[in-house]
Design a protein around this motif. Sequence first.
Motif, PDB file in Angstrom:
ATOM      1  N   LYS A 209       0.821  -1.209   0.000  1.00 28.47           N
ATOM      2  CA  LYS A 209       0.000   0.000   0.000  1.00 28.47           C
ATOM      3  C   LYS A 209       0.859   1.265   0.000  1.00 28.47           C
ATOM      4  O   LYS A 209       0.530   2.255  -0.649  1.00 28.47           O
ATOM      5  N   ASN A 210       1.953   1.238   0.756  1.00 25.76           N
ATOM      6  CA  ASN A 210       2.787   2.429   0.897  1.00 25.76           C
ATOM      7  C   ASN A 210       4.270   2.037   0.827  1.00 25.76           C
ATOM      8  O   ASN A 210       4.994   2.081   1.818  1.00 25.76           O
ATOM      9  N   PRO A 211       4.741   1.615  -0.359  1.00 27.94           N
ATOM     10  CA  PRO A 211       6.130   1.142  -0.449  1.00 27.94           C
ATOM     11  C   PRO A 211       7.158   2.247  -0.223  1.00 27.94           C
ATOM     12  O   PRO A 211       8.271   1.977   0.224  1.00 27.94           O
ATOM     13  N   GLN A 212       6.814   3.504  -0.538  1.00 25.81           N
ATOM     14  CA  GLN A 212       7.780   4.593  -0.398  1.00 25.81           C
ATOM     15  C   GLN A 212       8.226   4.787   1.045  1.00 25.81           C
ATOM     16  O   GLN A 212       9.351   5.214   1.310  1.00 25.81           O
ATOM     17  N   LYS A 213       7.349   4.446   1.981  1.00 28.27           N
ATOM     18  CA  LYS A 213       7.686   4.584   3.393  1.00 28.27           C
ATOM     19  C   LYS A 213       8.912   3.757   3.756  1.00 28.27           C
ATOM     20  O   LYS A 213       9.705   4.158   4.622  1.00 28.27           O
ATOM     21  N   TYR A 214       9.097   2.630   3.080  1.00 28.64           N
ATOM     22  CA  TYR A 214      10.200   1.727   3.406  1.00 28.64           C
ATOM     23  C   TYR A 214      11.375   1.886   2.444  1.00 28.64           C
ATOM     24  O   TYR A 214      12.530   1.766   2.840  1.00 28.64           O
ATOM     25  N   THR A 215      11.081   2.129   1.175  1.00 34.12           N
ATOM     26  CA  THR A 215      12.155   2.237   0.186  1.00 34.12           C
ATOM     27  C   THR A 215      12.863   3.577   0.244  1.00 34.12           C
ATOM     28  O   THR A 215      14.003   3.690  -0.219  1.00 34.12           O
ATOM     29  N   SER A 216      12.215   4.600   0.809  1.00 35.48           N
ATOM     30  CA  SER A 216      12.835   5.931   0.835  1.00 35.48           C
ATOM     31  C   SER A 216      14.068   5.964   1.725  1.00 35.48           C
ATOM     32  O   SER A 216      14.935   6.824   1.556  1.00 35.48           O
ATOM     33  N   ILE A 217      14.177   5.067   2.675  1.00 38.88           N
ATOM     34  CA  ILE A 217      15.349   5.051   3.559  1.00 38.88           C
ATOM     35  C   ILE A 217      16.270   3.867   3.236  1.00 38.88           C
ATOM     36  O   ILE A 217      17.106   3.475   4.037  1.00 38.88           O
ATOM     37  N   GLY A 218      16.055   3.279   2.040  1.00 38.98           N
ATOM     38  CA  GLY A 218      16.951   2.232   1.591  1.00 38.98           C
ATOM     39  C   GLY A 218      16.504   0.822   1.871  1.00 38.98           C
ATOM     40  O   GLY A 218      17.253  -0.122   1.599  1.00 38.98           O
ATOM     41  N   GLY A 219      15.313   0.634   2.399  1.00 40.66           N
ATOM     42  CA  GLY A 219      14.831  -0.704   2.689  1.00 40.66           C
ATOM     43  C   GLY A 219      14.292  -1.405   1.448  1.00 40.66           C
ATOM     44  O   GLY A 219      13.929  -0.760   0.460  1.00 40.66           O
ATOM     45  N   LYS A 220      14.285  -2.723   1.472  1.00 45.42           N
ATOM     46  CA  LYS A 220      13.752  -3.517   0.380  1.00 45.42           C
ATOM     47  C   LYS A 220      12.509  -4.273   0.851  1.00 45.42           C
ATOM     48  O   LYS A 220      12.482  -4.792   1.962  1.00 45.42           O
TER      49      LYS A 220
END
Length: 646
Positions: A209-220
Amino acid sequence: MKNPVNNKPKYNPWMLYAGLIFILFAISLTTGGGSFGDGKTIGLSKFYEYLDNSQVEKVVFNNSSAQVFLSESAKSNPEHQKNNKPTLLSSMSSGPDYVVEIANKDLFEEKLIQASSEGKIEEFSNEKESNWGGILLSLLPIILIPVVWIFMMRKMSGGSGAGGGQIFSIGKSRAKLFDEKNDIRVTFNDVAGLEGAKEEIQEIVEFLKNPQKYTSIGGKIPKGALLVGPPGTGKTLLAKAVAGEAQVPFFSLSGSDFVEMFVGVGASRVRDLFKQAKEKSPAIIFIDEIDAIGRARGKSNFSGSNDERENTLNQLLTEMDGFGTNTNVIVLAATNRAEILDKALMRAGRFDRQIYVDLPDVNERKQIFEVHLKKIKKVDNLDIDFLAKQTPGFSGADIANVCNEAALTAARKNKKEVDKQDFLDAVDRIVGGLEKKNKIITPEEKYAIAIHEAGHATVSWLTEHAAPLVKVTIVPRGMSLGAAWYLPEERQIVRTEQMLDEMCATMGGRAAEKVIFDKISTGALSDLEKVNKQARAMVTIYGLNDSLGNITYYDSSGQSEYNFSKPYSEETAKLIDKEISALIEGQYQRAIDLLTENKDKLVQLADLLCEKEVIFREDLEDIFGKRSFDNKDIIDVTSENESEVV
């Protein structure tokens, strides 16, 4: 106002083909003498005889033959009636009466001209040789074969709907795309208990639903999550909740949907499944019972029969984390046999998370009861805490079955609401089986059963770590002639003395027969099976035996089943058998000693059991007194009709 009933016949393509055949057949019958093959063939001299006698009305001829049509007066002649017997086809056709083979057309025509001038024939004509009916009938197979072929190809390729036998779509994925508008929607509110598993599953939904929340800090975002746990604990239900909560496409299928008799089909279906998911990404794929294709490779593959399954697994591994993997597709899978899955499938990067879905504890069982009781008409003062404590070891599916069985029991008794007694009867029936009221038992057998069950009750009462007794019954249920019901403590670890006390209580039935009758019977079969499993587990799995020491032969990977040899020597095998026998016989002798010391109370309890057939904890307290080492809450399940089960 009722909707008008549609009585129109359904369209069937075979109706069209049947109509076409009928039309061609009708044309061949009604071509009006166009066919020179109809009618009985006669010689030329016979024709001239009919012609001279003015019996011929019309002649149609060509270069090789002639059609002869008799006059109406001639047709009544017995000779012609004998030669031309009426049939169904002759009545439908207007063909000739006779056919004559012509040797010389010119001479034949001169003879007809002469007969016409003499008034012996009314009409004759010279026509080109044509046979439209025959031509159409000869073309009929040529027309029908392509039509039938096209129809079969459409059916096999899925042109007229999906089906399991469509050969040209056999490599296509059979995954069902969840439709939240038409399918029954299950949410996380419908999943009771399983708080840890729900938290991880909800996080996966949040990833999409909100992938940017995790990928914005480098998470996969994780590639996959594997739901592992015993049957009936809610693994598939959690996946249904994900389908209902996630606002992304959800593909659902079973591991067996990849398996087919044709080579290469499984791998093709995996490719097609991920192709569809990537086209609709972000998306979730759920594979139920993944062990059907995820079993470890190279095991028990003596004949090469598993090559197709391994090819399917290889393709799945490549799609989940291969050279061209799309990170917007998350794979959920469920299994209750995680130990047999391939290590490559379980590594990080494919199934990053393993979510263990365990049997519910007492608090989670209460929540599960609350969910399933919403649809049941129950009494207002129903104690759900009591029901949760009465069902230790029950899975979510078992609790759903208890609620349903309780409703059926109440309806069978013509009740309007389900009460506590109905739930107790439901547990009784599920655990013990249906009560056999018409089973014939002799008085001697009944007393022997009472001694056996009283032995269980007595030993469990006199041993510290045995499960608290709830009730004892000699009412036959299922395959058992009697039973002692306990409320086992929900332990996380089990100590040696606890297992020994349980074994001693289990052997109490046979020990009671030995003490009272000085004989033993076959009634202890289930007891012996249980005790042997416990003793073997103590010796070979848990390392609780002093002679063998801290050794275990347990294989958590589940691959030991493929070994032809045992993981220990023959001498060790003899030692294992000796220690198992010593454990069982030691607890058997211990039970005999306890029952010998309390023989009068054992007999008193058996007599009471023969009289009442069902006795409860209070009856044992009256005979033995309070249990000195009881330090936990005991549940009262006594009732008017005394038919409860724990």
